[in-house]
Design an enzyme around this catalytic site. Sequence first.
Site, mmCIF file in Angstrom:
data_model
loop_
_atom_site.group_PDB
_atom_site.id
_atom_site.type_symbol
_atom_site.label_atom_id
_atom_site.label_comp_id
_atom_site.label_asym_id
_atom_site.label_seq_id
_atom_site.Cartn_x
_atom_site.Cartn_y
_atom_site.Cartn_z
ATOM 1 N N TYR A 288 1.023 -1.090 0.173
ATOM 2 C CA TYR A 288 -0.044 -0.016 -0.179
ATOM 3 C C TYR A 288 0.811 1.303 0.092
ATOM 4 O O TYR A 288 0.606 2.155 -0.798
ATOM 5 C CB TYR A 288 -1.000 -0.113 1.514
ATOM 6 C CG TYR A 288 -2.383 -0.745 0.863
ATOM 7 C CD1 TYR A 288 -2.536 -1.869 0.080
ATOM 8 C CD2 TYR A 288 -3.274 -0.589 1.587
ATOM 9 C CE1 TYR A 288 -3.525 -2.622 -0.131
ATOM 10 C CE2 TYR A 288 -4.482 -1.173 1.372
ATOM 11 C CZ TYR A 288 -4.571 -2.203 0.484
ATOM 12 O OH TYR A 288 -5.910 -2.801 0.105
ATOM 13 N N GLU A 295 1.424 6.091 -7.274
ATOM 14 C CA GLU A 295 0.039 7.090 -7.702
ATOM 15 C C GLU A 295 0.506 8.618 -7.393
ATOM 16 O O GLU A 295 0.323 9.330 -8.324
ATOM 17 C CB GLU A 295 -0.972 6.545 -6.752
ATOM 18 C CG GLU A 295 -1.506 5.313 -7.178
ATOM 19 C CD GLU A 295 -2.859 5.021 -6.299
ATOM 20 O OE1 GLU A 295 -3.297 5.954 -5.833
ATOM 21 O OE2 GLU A 295 -3.068 3.726 -6.198
#
Length: 370
Positions: A288, A295
Amino acid sequence: MAQLSPLVYWSQTKQTLQLKVDLKDAKGAIADFSPVSVAFSANGHGARGVNAYKFDLHFYALIDDENATFVVNDNKIELQIKKLEPAWWPRLVATPQKPHWLKIDFDRWRTEDDVELEEAPRDVRQDYEKEYKDLQRRELGYVKEKTKKVYLMFYNLAMFVGYLYVVSVMGVLYYRDGSDSITKTYAHVGNAFKFIQLLQYLEVMHPLFGYTKGSPLVPFFQVSGRNFILFLMIELEPRMHAKPVVFYVFIIWSLVELIRYPFYLSQLLGREVGLLTWLRYTIWIPLYPMGIVCEGIIVLRNIPYIEETKRFTVEMPNKLNFTFDMVLFLKLYLLLLILPGTYLVMSHMSKLRAKKLGRGRGKRRQLHAD
Protein backbone atom coordinates in the site's frame (compact mmCIF):
# COMPACT_ATOMS: atom_id res chain seq x y z
CA MET A 1 -4.67 -37.61 12.19
CA ALA A 2 -7.65 -36.52 14.33
CA GLN A 3 -8.26 -32.82 14.85
CA LEU A 4 -7.27 -31.59 18.31
CA SER A 5 -9.63 -29.11 19.94
CA PRO A 6 -8.68 -27.05 22.99
CA LEU A 7 -10.93 -26.64 26.02
CA VAL A 8 -13.25 -23.68 25.41
CA TYR A 9 -15.19 -21.99 28.22
CA TRP A 10 -18.16 -19.76 27.39
CA SER A 11 -20.37 -17.25 29.16
CA GLN A 12 -22.89 -14.66 28.08
CA THR A 13 -24.75 -11.49 28.86
CA LYS A 14 -27.87 -10.35 27.07
CA GLN A 15 -25.74 -8.49 24.51
CA THR A 16 -22.44 -10.39 24.35
CA LEU A 17 -20.68 -13.73 24.34
CA GLN A 18 -17.30 -14.44 25.88
CA LEU A 19 -15.21 -17.44 24.86
CA LYS A 20 -12.04 -18.38 26.75
CA VAL A 21 -9.72 -20.76 24.88
CA ASP A 22 -7.46 -22.70 27.24
CA LEU A 23 -4.16 -22.42 25.37
CA LYS A 24 -0.86 -21.24 26.80
CA ASP A 25 1.89 -19.53 24.79
CA ALA A 26 -0.33 -19.48 21.69
CA LYS A 27 1.23 -18.70 18.31
CA GLY A 28 -0.39 -17.92 14.96
CA ALA A 29 -3.91 -17.57 16.35
CA ILE A 30 -6.62 -17.06 13.71
CA ALA A 31 -10.33 -16.53 14.40
CA ASP A 32 -12.51 -16.31 11.31
CA PHE A 33 -15.95 -14.98 12.19
CA SER A 34 -19.11 -15.19 10.11
CA PRO A 35 -22.67 -14.17 11.09
CA VAL A 36 -23.39 -17.76 12.20
CA SER A 37 -20.05 -19.28 13.18
CA VAL A 38 -16.42 -18.94 14.18
CA ALA A 39 -13.47 -21.02 12.97
CA PHE A 40 -10.44 -20.88 15.27
CA SER A 41 -6.92 -22.29 14.97
CA ALA A 42 -3.66 -21.77 16.85
CA ASN A 43 -0.51 -23.53 18.00
CA GLY A 44 0.05 -23.70 21.74
CA HIS A 45 0.12 -25.72 24.95
CA GLY A 46 -3.30 -27.19 25.59
CA ALA A 47 -4.92 -30.31 27.00
CA ARG A 48 -2.85 -32.52 24.65
CA GLY A 49 0.45 -30.74 25.19
CA VAL A 50 2.09 -28.55 22.57
CA ASN A 51 0.13 -29.07 19.37
CA ALA A 52 -1.89 -27.40 16.63
CA TYR A 53 -5.45 -26.89 17.91
CA LYS A 54 -8.59 -25.83 16.11
CA PHE A 55 -12.34 -25.78 16.48
CA ASP A 56 -15.50 -24.67 14.67
CA LEU A 57 -18.64 -23.41 16.41
CA HIS A 58 -22.02 -22.86 14.75
CA PHE A 59 -23.85 -20.41 17.00
CA TYR A 60 -27.38 -20.69 18.31
CA ALA A 61 -28.30 -17.32 16.72
CA LEU A 62 -26.72 -14.59 14.62
CA ILE A 63 -23.73 -12.57 15.83
CA ASP A 64 -22.22 -9.23 14.81
CA ASP A 65 -19.16 -10.66 13.10
CA GLU A 66 -17.90 -7.24 12.00
CA ASN A 67 -17.21 -6.23 15.61
CA ALA A 68 -16.04 -9.60 16.95
CA THR A 69 -12.46 -9.54 18.29
CA PHE A 70 -9.99 -11.70 20.15
CA VAL A 71 -6.99 -11.08 22.40
CA VAL A 72 -4.03 -13.41 22.92
CA ASN A 73 -2.71 -13.58 26.49
CA ASP A 74 0.04 -15.72 28.01
CA ASN A 75 -2.26 -18.42 29.36
CA LYS A 76 -5.45 -18.08 27.31
CA ILE A 77 -7.14 -16.51 24.31
CA GLU A 78 -10.31 -14.46 24.83
CA LEU A 79 -12.92 -13.97 22.12
CA GLN A 80 -15.35 -11.07 22.49
CA ILE A 81 -18.53 -11.42 20.42
CA LYS A 82 -21.62 -9.23 20.18
CA LYS A 83 -24.99 -10.80 19.59
CA LEU A 84 -26.81 -9.36 16.59
CA GLU A 85 -30.00 -9.05 18.64
CA PRO A 86 -29.92 -8.75 22.45
CA ALA A 87 -31.33 -11.94 23.94
CA TRP A 88 -30.46 -14.68 26.41
CA TRP A 89 -29.46 -17.84 24.60
CA PRO A 90 -30.44 -21.22 26.03
CA ARG A 91 -27.21 -22.64 24.63
CA LEU A 92 -24.18 -21.51 22.65
CA VAL A 93 -24.29 -23.86 19.67
CA ALA A 94 -27.04 -24.48 17.14
CA THR A 95 -27.45 -28.18 17.86
CA PRO A 96 -28.71 -29.54 21.18
CA GLN A 97 -25.61 -31.73 21.39
CA LYS A 98 -22.56 -29.68 22.38
CA PRO A 99 -18.92 -30.67 21.74
CA HIS A 100 -17.26 -32.43 24.66
CA TRP A 101 -14.54 -29.77 24.82
CA LEU A 102 -17.03 -26.90 25.25
CA LYS A 103 -17.56 -25.98 28.92
CA ILE A 104 -19.40 -23.32 30.89
CA ASP A 105 -17.26 -20.55 32.36
CA PHE A 106 -18.85 -20.55 35.83
CA ASP A 107 -16.70 -17.63 36.98
CA ARG A 108 -18.46 -15.39 34.48
CA TRP A 109 -21.77 -17.19 34.08
CA ARG A 110 -24.91 -15.09 34.23
CA THR A 111 -28.57 -16.14 33.91
CA GLU A 112 -31.72 -14.30 33.02
CA ASP A 113 -33.56 -13.64 36.28
CA ASP A 114 -37.22 -14.63 36.55
CA VAL A 115 -37.56 -15.22 32.82
CA GLU A 116 -38.23 -18.63 31.36
CA LEU A 117 -36.09 -19.37 28.35
CA GLU A 118 -38.10 -20.32 25.33
CA GLU A 119 -36.44 -21.59 22.21
CA ALA A 120 -37.61 -20.10 18.95
CA PRO A 121 -38.52 -22.49 16.15
CA ARG A 122 -35.37 -23.54 14.33
CA ASP A 123 -34.54 -24.88 10.92
CA VAL A 124 -33.10 -28.40 11.14
CA ARG A 125 -30.95 -27.60 8.12
CA GLN A 126 -29.12 -24.99 10.18
CA ASP A 127 -28.78 -27.18 13.26
CA TYR A 128 -27.35 -30.06 11.21
CA GLU A 129 -25.80 -28.18 8.32
CA LYS A 130 -23.06 -30.72 7.49
CA GLU A 131 -25.41 -33.69 7.78
CA TYR A 132 -27.99 -31.97 5.58
CA LYS A 133 -25.42 -31.26 2.88
CA ASP A 134 -24.22 -34.87 2.94
CA LEU A 135 -27.79 -36.10 2.59
CA GLN A 136 -28.46 -33.68 -0.25
CA ARG A 137 -25.29 -34.78 -2.04
CA ARG A 138 -26.29 -38.46 -1.78
CA GLU A 139 -29.83 -37.81 -3.00
CA LEU A 140 -29.08 -35.33 -5.81
CA GLY A 141 -25.44 -36.04 -6.58
CA TYR A 142 -24.53 -32.40 -5.86
CA VAL A 143 -25.23 -29.62 -3.36
CA LYS A 144 -27.49 -26.78 -4.44
CA GLU A 145 -25.84 -23.41 -4.06
CA LYS A 146 -27.52 -20.03 -3.82
CA THR A 147 -27.50 -17.97 -7.01
CA LYS A 148 -25.64 -15.07 -5.42
CA LYS A 149 -22.94 -17.40 -4.06
CA VAL A 150 -22.41 -18.93 -7.51
CA TYR A 151 -22.26 -15.45 -9.05
CA LEU A 152 -19.71 -14.23 -6.48
CA MET A 153 -17.58 -17.31 -7.08
CA PHE A 154 -17.53 -16.70 -10.83
CA TYR A 155 -16.90 -12.98 -10.33
CA ASN A 156 -13.93 -13.49 -8.00
CA LEU A 157 -12.52 -16.23 -10.22
CA ALA A 158 -12.85 -14.03 -13.32
CA MET A 159 -11.13 -11.10 -11.62
CA PHE A 160 -8.32 -13.34 -10.40
CA VAL A 161 -7.81 -14.67 -13.93
CA GLY A 162 -7.80 -11.11 -15.29
CA TYR A 163 -5.07 -9.90 -12.96
CA LEU A 164 -3.14 -13.14 -13.42
CA TYR A 165 -3.20 -12.52 -17.19
CA VAL A 166 -1.81 -9.00 -16.72
CA VAL A 167 1.01 -10.17 -14.44
CA SER A 168 1.80 -13.15 -16.67
CA VAL A 169 2.11 -10.98 -19.80
CA MET A 170 4.28 -8.46 -17.95
CA GLY A 171 6.44 -11.28 -16.59
CA VAL A 172 6.90 -12.97 -19.99
CA LEU A 173 7.78 -9.66 -21.64
CA TYR A 174 10.28 -8.81 -18.92
CA TYR A 175 11.85 -12.27 -19.18
CA ARG A 176 12.15 -11.87 -22.96
CA ASP A 177 13.12 -8.21 -23.32
CA GLY A 178 14.52 -7.35 -19.90
CA SER A 179 14.19 -3.77 -18.68
CA ASP A 180 13.27 -2.63 -22.21
CA SER A 181 9.79 -4.10 -21.67
CA ILE A 182 9.05 -1.71 -18.78
CA THR A 183 8.34 1.24 -21.09
CA LYS A 184 6.04 -0.94 -23.23
CA THR A 185 3.85 -2.12 -20.36
CA TYR A 186 0.86 0.06 -21.13
CA ALA A 187 0.93 -0.80 -24.82
CA HIS A 188 0.71 -4.52 -24.06
CA VAL A 189 -1.62 -4.75 -21.05
CA GLY A 190 -3.25 -1.31 -20.85
CA ASN A 191 -6.52 -2.37 -22.49
CA ALA A 192 -6.84 -5.50 -20.36
CA PHE A 193 -6.13 -3.51 -17.21
CA LYS A 194 -8.75 -0.90 -18.09
CA PHE A 195 -11.34 -3.65 -18.62
CA ILE A 196 -10.82 -5.37 -15.27
CA GLN A 197 -10.64 -2.04 -13.45
CA LEU A 198 -14.03 -1.04 -14.87
CA LEU A 199 -15.41 -4.44 -13.86
CA GLN A 200 -14.48 -3.64 -10.27
CA TYR A 201 -17.37 -1.17 -10.16
CA LEU A 202 -19.54 -4.28 -9.73
CA GLU A 203 -18.13 -4.40 -6.20
CA VAL A 204 -19.91 -1.11 -5.55
CA MET A 205 -23.19 -2.78 -6.57
CA HIS A 206 -22.73 -5.93 -4.48
CA PRO A 207 -23.55 -4.35 -1.08
CA LEU A 208 -26.42 -2.39 -2.64
CA PHE A 209 -28.09 -5.66 -3.69
CA GLY A 210 -27.16 -7.51 -0.49
CA TYR A 211 -24.56 -9.76 -2.12
CA THR A 212 -21.86 -8.61 0.31
CA LYS A 213 -21.84 -6.79 3.63
CA GLY A 214 -20.65 -3.27 4.28
CA SER A 215 -21.12 0.14 2.72
CA PRO A 216 -20.89 0.72 -1.06
CA LEU A 217 -18.94 3.93 -0.39
CA VAL A 218 -15.75 2.08 0.60
CA PRO A 219 -15.38 0.13 -2.69
CA PHE A 220 -16.60 3.19 -4.63
CA PHE A 221 -13.79 5.40 -3.37
CA GLN A 222 -11.20 2.64 -3.71
CA VAL A 223 -12.13 1.77 -7.30
CA SER A 224 -12.65 5.41 -8.32
CA GLY A 225 -9.25 6.37 -6.92
CA ARG A 226 -7.53 3.76 -9.08
CA ASN A 227 -9.58 4.64 -12.16
CA PHE A 228 -8.78 8.33 -11.69
CA ILE A 229 -5.10 7.44 -12.00
CA LEU A 230 -5.61 4.89 -14.80
CA PHE A 231 -7.97 6.77 -17.10
CA LEU A 232 -7.38 10.46 -16.41
CA MET A 233 -3.71 10.50 -15.49
CA ILE A 234 -2.37 7.73 -17.77
CA GLU A 235 -4.83 6.92 -20.57
CA LEU A 236 -5.55 10.57 -21.56
CA GLU A 237 -1.89 11.59 -21.48
CA PRO A 238 0.06 9.60 -24.14
CA ARG A 239 3.39 10.83 -22.74
CA MET A 240 2.69 8.86 -19.56
CA HIS A 241 2.27 5.54 -21.37
CA ALA A 242 5.99 4.83 -21.56
CA LYS A 243 6.87 5.95 -18.02
CA PRO A 244 8.43 3.20 -15.84
CA VAL A 245 6.12 4.17 -12.96
CA VAL A 246 3.18 2.68 -14.89
CA PHE A 247 4.90 -0.71 -14.82
CA TYR A 248 5.40 -0.52 -11.07
CA VAL A 249 1.88 0.65 -10.23
CA PHE A 250 0.40 -2.13 -12.38
CA ILE A 251 2.51 -4.73 -10.57
CA ILE A 252 1.57 -3.39 -7.12
CA TRP A 253 -2.17 -3.22 -7.87
CA SER A 254 -2.12 -6.69 -9.40
CA LEU A 255 -0.25 -8.34 -6.52
CA VAL A 256 -2.82 -7.00 -4.05
CA GLU A 257 -5.68 -8.44 -6.10
CA LEU A 258 -3.95 -11.78 -6.76
CA ILE A 259 -4.16 -12.36 -3.00
CA ARG A 260 -7.54 -10.72 -2.35
CA TYR A 261 -9.68 -12.61 -4.86
CA PRO A 262 -8.43 -16.13 -3.96
CA PHE A 263 -9.04 -15.23 -0.30
CA TYR A 264 -12.65 -14.29 -1.11
CA LEU A 265 -13.04 -17.54 -3.05
CA SER A 266 -11.78 -19.56 -0.10
CA GLN A 267 -14.30 -17.81 2.17
CA LEU A 268 -17.16 -18.54 -0.24
CA LEU A 269 -16.12 -22.21 -0.35
CA GLY A 270 -15.88 -22.34 3.44
CA ARG A 271 -12.17 -23.23 3.32
CA GLU A 272 -9.79 -21.58 5.73
CA VAL A 273 -6.28 -21.37 4.25
CA GLY A 274 -3.99 -20.03 6.95
CA LEU A 275 -1.26 -18.77 4.62
CA LEU A 276 -3.78 -17.07 2.32
CA THR A 277 -5.47 -15.35 5.28
CA TRP A 278 -2.12 -14.18 6.59
CA LEU A 279 -1.10 -12.82 3.18
CA ARG A 280 -4.47 -11.08 2.70
CA TYR A 281 -4.04 -9.13 5.93
CA THR A 282 -0.26 -8.66 5.77
CA ILE A 283 0.81 -8.02 2.17
CA TRP A 284 -0.75 -4.55 2.24
CA ILE A 285 1.92 -3.42 4.74
CA PRO A 286 4.64 -3.06 2.06
CA LEU A 287 2.41 -2.77 -1.02
CA TYR A 288 0.00 0.00 0.00
CA PRO A 289 2.70 2.59 0.79
CA MET A 290 4.53 1.65 -2.43
CA GLY A 291 1.29 2.02 -4.40
CA ILE A 292 0.55 5.42 -2.85
CA VAL A 293 4.06 6.62 -3.73
CA CYS A 294 3.66 5.46 -7.35
CA GLU A 295 0.23 7.09 -7.65
CA GLY A 296 1.68 10.30 -6.23
CA ILE A 297 4.50 10.23 -8.79
CA ILE A 298 1.98 9.79 -11.62
CA VAL A 299 -0.06 12.78 -10.42
CA LEU A 300 3.09 14.85 -9.95
CA ARG A 301 4.34 14.03 -13.47
CA ASN A 302 0.97 15.05 -14.91
CA ILE A 303 0.96 18.55 -13.43
CA PRO A 304 3.27 20.11 -16.09
CA TYR A 305 1.35 18.29 -18.83
CA ILE A 306 -1.95 19.71 -17.55
CA GLU A 307 -0.43 23.19 -17.32
CA GLU A 308 0.66 22.87 -20.94
CA THR A 309 -2.53 21.40 -22.43
CA LYS A 310 -5.10 23.03 -20.07
CA ARG A 311 -6.91 19.67 -20.07
CA PHE A 312 -9.94 19.62 -17.74
CA THR A 313 -9.37 23.29 -16.87
CA VAL A 314 -12.36 25.62 -17.20
CA GLU A 315 -11.54 29.33 -17.58
CA MET A 316 -13.64 32.46 -17.53
CA PRO A 317 -15.62 33.74 -19.30
CA ASN A 318 -18.13 30.96 -20.01
CA LYS A 319 -21.91 30.48 -20.02
CA LEU A 320 -21.96 28.90 -16.59
CA ASN A 321 -19.83 31.63 -15.05
CA PHE A 322 -17.71 28.89 -13.52
CA THR A 323 -13.98 28.27 -13.29
CA PHE A 324 -12.01 25.14 -12.45
CA ASP A 325 -8.22 24.88 -12.15
CA MET A 326 -7.15 21.25 -12.74
CA VAL A 327 -3.58 21.95 -11.66
CA LEU A 328 -4.76 23.24 -8.30
CA PHE A 329 -7.06 20.23 -7.97
CA LEU A 330 -4.16 17.83 -8.60
CA LYS A 331 -2.02 19.58 -5.99
CA LEU A 332 -4.83 19.29 -3.44
CA TYR A 333 -5.42 15.67 -4.46
CA LEU A 334 -1.72 14.95 -3.97
CA LEU A 335 -1.75 16.59 -0.55
CA LEU A 336 -4.84 14.64 0.57
CA LEU A 337 -3.47 11.38 -0.87
CA ILE A 338 -0.20 11.65 1.01
CA LEU A 339 -1.42 12.88 4.41
CA PRO A 340 -4.96 11.88 5.49
CA GLY A 341 -5.41 9.37 2.65
CA THR A 342 -2.44 7.25 3.69
CA TYR A 343 -3.41 7.37 7.37
CA LEU A 344 -7.04 6.39 6.75
CA VAL A 345 -6.17 3.48 4.47
CA MET A 346 -3.41 2.11 6.68
CA SER A 347 -5.41 2.47 9.91
CA HIS A 348 -8.44 0.75 8.32
CA MET A 349 -6.34 -2.19 7.16
CA SER A 350 -4.56 -2.33 10.51
CA LYS A 351 -7.91 -2.74 12.30
CA LEU A 352 -8.94 -5.50 9.89
CA ARG A 353 -5.61 -7.26 10.44
CA ALA A 354 -6.00 -7.05 14.22
CA LYS A 355 -9.49 -8.49 13.94
CA LYS A 356 -8.48 -11.42 11.73
CA LEU A 357 -4.98 -12.23 13.00
CA GLY A 358 -5.19 -11.00 16.58
CA ARG A 359 -3.75 -8.06 18.42
CA GLY A 360 -0.72 -9.92 19.68
CA ARG A 361 0.15 -10.30 23.31
CA GLY A 362 -1.44 -7.76 25.53
CA LYS A 363 -2.19 -7.12 29.16
CA ARG A 364 -4.92 -9.14 30.77
CA ARG A 365 -8.29 -7.41 30.48
CA GLN A 366 -10.93 -7.72 33.20
CA LEU A 367 -14.34 -8.51 31.66
CA HIS A 368 -17.46 -7.59 33.58
CA ALA A 369 -20.82 -9.14 32.77
CA ASP A 370 -24.03 -7.19 33.25
